[in-house]
Motif scaffolding. Sequence first.
Motif, mmCIF file in Angstrom:
data_model
loop_
_atom_site.group_PDB
_atom_site.id
_atom_site.type_symbol
_atom_site.label_atom_id
_atom_site.label_comp_id
_atom_site.label_asym_id
_atom_site.label_seq_id
_atom_site.Cartn_x
_atom_site.Cartn_y
_atom_site.Cartn_z
ATOM 1 N N ASN A 79 13.841 27.528 -25.224
ATOM 2 C CA ASN A 79 13.558 29.105 -25.566
ATOM 3 C C ASN A 79 14.148 29.385 -26.954
ATOM 4 O OD1 ASN A 79 12.521 31.615 -25.097
ATOM 5 N ND2 ASN A 79 14.706 32.315 -25.120
ATOM 6 N N SER A 83 11.769 28.564 -30.732
ATOM 7 C CA SER A 83 11.350 29.589 -31.295
ATOM 8 C C SER A 83 11.953 29.843 -32.863
ATOM 9 C CB SER A 83 11.520 30.997 -30.636
ATOM 10 O OG SER A 83 12.837 30.944 -30.192
ATOM 11 N N ARG A 86 9.270 28.932 -35.144
ATOM 12 C CA ARG A 86 8.067 29.526 -34.871
ATOM 13 C C ARG A 86 8.235 31.191 -34.947
ATOM 14 N NH1 ARG A 86 3.544 27.596 -35.095
ATOM 15 N NH2 ARG A 86 4.285 25.665 -34.258
ATOM 16 N N GLN A 90 5.791 33.846 -36.781
ATOM 17 C CA GLN A 90 4.961 34.943 -36.374
ATOM 18 C C GLN A 90 5.415 36.353 -36.931
ATOM 19 O OE1 GLN A 90 5.861 34.336 -32.149
ATOM 20 N NE2 GLN A 90 4.392 32.474 -31.803
ATOM 21 N N HIS A 171 3.576 22.836 -31.917
ATOM 22 C CA HIS A 171 2.710 23.971 -31.227
ATOM 23 C C HIS A 171 3.479 25.098 -31.013
ATOM 24 C CE1 HIS A 171 -0.874 25.536 -29.069
ATOM 25 N NE2 HIS A 171 -1.296 24.591 -29.594
ATOM 26 N N GLN A 172 2.711 26.374 -31.197
ATOM 27 C CA GLN A 172 3.266 27.629 -30.692
ATOM 28 C C GLN A 172 3.560 27.758 -29.008
ATOM 29 O OE1 GLN A 172 -0.260 30.207 -31.771
ATOM 30 N NE2 GLN A 172 -0.103 31.102 -29.922
ATOM 31 N N ARG A 173 2.816 26.855 -28.494
ATOM 32 C CA ARG A 173 3.179 27.009 -27.076
ATOM 33 C C ARG A 173 4.014 25.750 -26.748
ATOM 34 N NH1 ARG A 173 -0.683 30.393 -24.834
ATOM 35 N NH2 ARG A 173 -2.581 30.830 -25.885
ATOM 36 N N VAL A 176 5.263 25.730 -22.901
ATOM 37 C CA VAL A 176 4.675 25.027 -21.801
ATOM 38 C C VAL A 176 4.741 23.547 -22.044
ATOM 39 C CG1 VAL A 176 1.986 24.488 -21.019
ATOM 40 C CG2 VAL A 176 2.883 26.709 -21.859
ATOM 41 N N GLU A 260 -1.381 31.154 -36.645
ATOM 42 C CA GLU A 260 -1.024 31.398 -35.156
ATOM 43 C C GLU A 260 -2.083 31.360 -34.205
ATOM 44 O OE1 GLU A 260 2.750 30.841 -34.227
ATOM 45 O OE2 GLU A 260 2.108 29.605 -35.683
ATOM 46 N N GLN A 263 -3.948 28.498 -32.836
ATOM 47 C CA GLN A 263 -3.729 27.180 -32.121
ATOM 48 C C GLN A 263 -3.455 27.648 -30.514
ATOM 49 O OE1 GLN A 263 0.402 26.246 -33.448
ATOM 50 N NE2 GLN A 263 -0.419 25.732 -35.411
#
Length: 263
Positions: A79, A83, A86, A90, A171-173, A176, A260, A263
């Motif tokens: 987390n 980020s 990223r 954003q 990747h922004q995810r 996951v 963003e 993606q």
Amino acid sequence: MSQDPSILPAVNFGGALRGMWALVWAQRCTTGTFVRWGLGACALGFLMLLTIQSGEEKGWLGWVIGFYIQFLIPLTCLNVCGSMIRAEVQANTLSFLCTRPLRRHTLFLLQYLCHVFWLQIIFFGGTLGLFALGIVKQAEGLGALLPTMLLTQFLAILAWSALSALLGLLHQRFVVIGILYWLIVEVGLGMVETSNINQLSILRHIHTLLAQNEMVADMFVRQIADAPVSAAFVLGGATVFFLAAGAALFTYREYLPSQEAGQ
């Protein structure tokens, strides 16, 4: 966002590191963050007090190894470090950072160092709190385990954070992807005993280091045969590999807020 290295002025690395640390400290050390961490720590401590019997070392270790080391630390690293770039993309603030007289790979490494240092502080305090709770519950052998725990935790945070930083760039995810990685590689491949493919698991090497303590070794079903020096070397090598891959990716790939949504 690309910069010509030939026109960059000389940069004092120490000054850049202090400036980045001040930025990370301001971002992470907010009232909301402290409230969430405090509530989480109180909830965890309360559950441990309810479920651990006095003098029951295995119950205490179940929380420390099964939850804290294997789940909470990697998820927090994912987390926080996933980020670190990223979130700047954003918020459309990455262009501001990239206008500093720093090469892009240096910027990435500075971000990593500052976020890892912050995580080391947080989890150092968390580990001391867990051991204090173990003393309250009259668990034995904590003095011999603490140095092994702190060393293993230090290396684990370095490796998990480097991997998370790379996933955040991919990747922004990334959350996951990181959870899928944990399930497939760490839980799945790490449990395989008939092939050396289990060496891909970071958790396996963490278990190897922790298993040098007899109290911890007794809770592992499988036999840990790997050498502790090799395990520490692999964790260090994995950290360097993930950092190198992340620095290269951040250097040659553009990150724009407009990308963003796609993606």
